[in-house]
Write a protein that holds these residues in place. Structure first.
Motif, short mmCIF file in Angstrom:
data_model
loop_
_atom_site.label_atom_id
_atom_site.label_comp_id
_atom_site.label_asym_id
_atom_site.label_seq_id
_atom_site.Cartn_x
_atom_site.Cartn_y
_atom_site.Cartn_z
N ASN A 207 -41.13 -47.38 -15.93
CA ASN A 207 -40.58 -46.39 -17.07
C ASN A 207 -39.78 -45.52 -16.13
O ASN A 207 -40.35 -44.53 -15.73
N LEU A 208 -38.41 -45.73 -16.03
CA LEU A 208 -37.54 -44.77 -15.28
C LEU A 208 -37.56 -43.33 -15.86
O LEU A 208 -37.18 -42.55 -15.10
N ALA A 209 -37.87 -43.11 -17.01
CA ALA A 209 -37.91 -41.71 -17.62
C ALA A 209 -38.80 -40.79 -17.21
O ALA A 209 -38.54 -39.56 -17.19
N TYR A 210 -39.96 -41.31 -16.40
CA TYR A 210 -40.74 -40.30 -15.85
C TYR A 210 -40.36 -40.47 -14.13
O TYR A 210 -40.95 -41.54 -13.67
N GLN A 211 -40.32 -39.41 -13.80
CA GLN A 211 -39.36 -39.34 -12.51
C GLN A 211 -40.16 -38.42 -11.48
O GLN A 211 -40.02 -38.60 -10.17
N GLY A 212 -41.07 -37.60 -11.89
CA GLY A 212 -41.74 -36.84 -11.07
C GLY A 212 -40.75 -36.03 -10.09
O GLY A 212 -40.52 -36.20 -8.91
N VAL A 213 -40.02 -35.17 -10.89
CA VAL A 213 -38.98 -34.26 -10.28
C VAL A 213 -39.49 -32.79 -10.21
O VAL A 213 -39.89 -32.35 -11.14
N TYR A 214 -39.33 -32.29 -9.03
CA TYR A 214 -39.90 -30.77 -8.65
C TYR A 214 -39.08 -29.95 -7.92
O TYR A 214 -38.05 -30.59 -7.19
N GLY A 215 -39.09 -28.77 -8.01
CA GLY A 215 -38.39 -27.78 -7.27
C GLY A 215 -38.49 -27.81 -5.89
O GLY A 215 -39.28 -28.31 -5.22
N VAL A 216 -37.46 -27.67 -5.12
CA VAL A 216 -37.16 -27.68 -3.93
C VAL A 216 -38.32 -26.97 -2.91
O VAL A 216 -38.74 -27.27 -2.02
N ASP A 217 -38.77 -25.96 -3.60
CA ASP A 217 -39.75 -25.14 -3.22
C ASP A 217 -41.17 -25.88 -2.56
O ASP A 217 -42.03 -25.20 -2.07
N ARG A 218 -41.25 -27.13 -3.34
CA ARG A 218 -42.61 -27.99 -3.00
C ARG A 218 -42.63 -28.78 -1.75
O ARG A 218 -43.31 -29.34 -1.32
N LEU A 219 -41.24 -28.92 -1.19
CA LEU A 219 -41.11 -29.52 0.06
C LEU A 219 -42.23 -29.45 1.17
O LEU A 219 -42.80 -30.52 1.47
N ALA A 220 -42.34 -28.20 1.40
CA ALA A 220 -43.35 -27.88 2.60
C ALA A 220 -44.53 -28.19 1.96
O ALA A 220 -45.45 -28.54 2.97
N SER A 221 -44.93 -28.00 1.01
CA SER A 221 -46.16 -28.14 0.80
C SER A 221 -46.75 -29.66 0.93
O SER A 221 -48.09 -30.03 0.75
N LEU A 222 -45.75 -30.58 0.65
CA LEU A 222 -45.92 -31.95 0.63
C LEU A 222 -45.77 -32.54 2.27
O LEU A 222 -45.65 -33.92 2.13
N GLY A 223 -45.34 -31.89 2.83
CA GLY A 223 -45.16 -32.32 4.14
C GLY A 223 -43.87 -32.95 4.67
O GLY A 223 -43.80 -33.87 5.21
N ILE A 224 -42.86 -32.61 3.63
CA ILE A 224 -41.58 -33.50 3.70
C ILE A 224 -40.66 -32.81 4.72
O ILE A 224 -40.41 -31.70 4.35
N PRO A 225 -40.15 -33.56 5.59
CA PRO A 225 -39.27 -33.18 6.64
C PRO A 225 -37.95 -32.50 6.10
O PRO A 225 -37.38 -33.33 4.94
#
Ligand code: ADQ
Length: 527
Positions: A207-225
């Motif tokens: 289901n493409l309608a549910y995408q898990g979109v979050y603010g850019v402030d979450r990047l560091a908390s998820l270890g995303i480079p």
């Protein structure tokens, strides 16, 4: 409605853990697969054996089992409260380290019927909660869903990476391919690629309608480079998108019907990702594989029904119809019984069903609804029931037992979905001799033959839907034609066996490419 049976427990009875190479056949006998196939990890946020919010739970329970005869297919999911409280013993097999704000957790192993091995993420602070996998008891999203499903995604990557041998080794079992499902698993290929791991990944969009979109402030908390947060990476209009990560970093994207695979490359259905998905399609990285339904959906053997029945045993089917009328305290009637079995969300077009309800009642029909979801839709349905006592019955809740009775007892199933990636309810209904009345979109267009196994309407207008309902009434009044359509609907059977072949072809293609060292270059060319 009159107090339907409480939601049945899906608790299985206890069986002893099996040796890992053993299979438990449906007959209950143990057997050893002749050829243990390639190790594949199927990663999901729902599994109907334990917890099902919608169709993903059904697919996750059925597809890996259907593939078990070809692969050493195992499932990874969170150890929700329902998993921990089930009677299946959990054996801890590894400890997975955390990353940034993603906590460390244990990995458990559970053996389920038919030889399915399920790894479960034991992380009480994230997963052992009341409510559903995604929402709290009041229907609000869990505020830490980004951490919860990054935990799931990271675990899959950690179990795969060979450098992670010291992290996870279940008798040397490591996936050679990952099959990921929906946004909750979207970060898995990203975590792998950032570590230089090229294990092939198939990413299925339910289901493409549910995408898990979050603010850019979450990047560091998820270890995303930071370097990954680009237009070509996982930035979606300057926000972080789990869904986009899954699409960008996986080798191949599938969705659950051919029509939906085409639709999501258009602005109308693409939810902002149509450009990316169009280029995937051009590169041959996007395809549609229609879902199946499992063998338990059989009116001849379903133990939940008031009366088992087969094609042409219309008296047997009628016993189920009367049972549903009693369940919902409907009046005795010779008119058609319409039904809805659905999550109550905007996608499913419940507003159109509600708008059509009065005309159904005025024409001598009745309507039963089972579902739960958005509070406003639930309330509108309760009001509808109050307006038409004895003709409309509504049960707000989730119960597979009641749902099966309704498929068996109803004459028609209403599905005016705005979009429908595949849809399972219409397939269940057809199998139980209930003809779907549905919008010609996505998987509904692919699985319903208009005027033969159901009724399709083309445009999402109330008048078009009403016209399809009127056709259903006319056919109901013409017994021979009605029974012929029922027979045709019951004869088609979307077995998983049919869907397994295209998945196998895809897996083989990706694993062969990988062993030839080509997957990385193909993926890079595609990005
Ligand atoms: N109140 C209730 N009580 C009991 N059972 C209930 C229920 N409400 C719904 N169900 C059941 O939940 C399932 C719903 O599956 P669907 O495929 O029809 O839609 P869903 O939108 O959840 O799935 C998404 O994923 C699936 C799987 O790929 C796609 O088919 C679909 O198009 C996509 O939207 C069916 O098994 C249905 O019978």
């Amino acid at each position: 409605m009159s107090n339907p049976a409480a939601v049945e427990s899906s608790r299985p009875s206890v069986i002893p853990p099996l040796p890992s190479a053993a299979m438990r056949t449906p007959s209950g006998l143990y057997s050893v697969p002749l050829e243990p196939g390639k190790p594949i990890l199927f990663v999901t946020s729902e599994l109907a054996d334990f917890v099902k919010v919608g169709g993903l739970g059904d697919v996750s329970a059925a597809l890996p089992r259907a593939l078990l005869r070809y692969y050493d297919m195992r499932v990874l999911m969170p150890a929700y409260r329902e998993v921990v409280e089930s009677l299946w013993p959990i054996e801890i097999v590894a400890h997975l380290p955390g990353l940034a704000e993603i906590p460390a957790c244990d990995l458990g192993r559970v053996y389920l019927p038919e030889g399915l091995i399920v790894y479960v993420l034991v992380c009480p602070e994230l997963f052992e909660r009341p409510g559903s996998p995604y929402l709290d008891e009041h229907g609000r999203e869990w505020p830490d869903n980004h951490i919860r499903f990054a935990r799931l995604s990271l675990a899959a990557a950690q179990m795969t990476s060979l450098e992670g041998d010291d992290v996870f080794s279940d008798n040397g079992w490591h996936p050679e391919l990952l099959h990921l499902n929906d946004w909750q698993t979207g970060l898995t290929p990203a975590y792998l690629r950032w570590e230089g791991d090229e294990t092939p990944c198939v990413y299925t969009i339910h289901n493409l309608a549910y995408q898990g979109v979050y603010g850019v402030d979450r990047l560091a908390s998820l270890g995303i480079p930071e370097h990954a947060f680009t237009e070509e990476g996982l930035s979606f209009y300057n926000q972080l998108s789990f869904m986009k990560a899954g699409i960008v970093y996986s080798d191949h994207i599938t969705t659950v019907s051919e029509t939906y695979a085409r639709e999501i490359t258009t602005p109308e259905f693409g939810c902002g990702l149509e450009g990316l998905l169009s280029s995937c399609a051009e590169q041959g990285r996007l395809s549609g594989i229609t879902n199946g339904i499992d063998d338990s959906w059989d009116p001849k053997t379903d133990a939940y029904l008031a009366c088992a029945f087969a094609t042409n045993d219309w008296a047997g089917k009628r016993v189920n119809t009367e049972h549903v009328r009693r369940m919902f305290r409907l009046a005795v009637s010779h008119g058609p019984l319409f039904a809805v079995v659905s999550r109550l969300v905007h996608q499913k077009g419940l507003d159109m069903t509600i708008a059509a309800a009065e005309s159904i009642v005025r024409a001598g029909g009745q309507l039963v609804v089972i579902g739960c979801g958005e509070p406003a839709i639930e309330e509108a349905l309760r009001n509808l029931e109050a307006r038409f006592p004895g003709a409309i019955g509504v049960y707000i809740g989730f119960s597979e037992r009641e749902a099966r009775c309704i498929f068996a007892g109803s004459d028609f199933l209403l599905m005016p979905s705005r979009f429908e990636p595949c849809g399972l309810s219409q397939m269940y209904a057809q199998r139980f001799g209930s003809l779907p009345v549905a919008h010609r979109t996505g998987g509904l267009a692919d699985t319903i033959e208009d005027g033969v196994t159901g009724f399709l309407f083309n445009e999402l207008h109330q008048s078009d839907f009403q016209h399809a309902i009127d056709r259903a009434f006319r056919v109901y009044g013409c017994t021979e034609l009605f029974y012929a359509m029922r027979r045709a609907a019951m004869a088609i059977y979307y077995q998983w066996r049919l869907s397994v072949t295209p998945y196998r072809r895809l897996y083989h293609q990706l694993m062969d490419l990988e062993s030839a060292g080509n997957a990385g270059s193909i993926r890079r060319a595609a990005q």
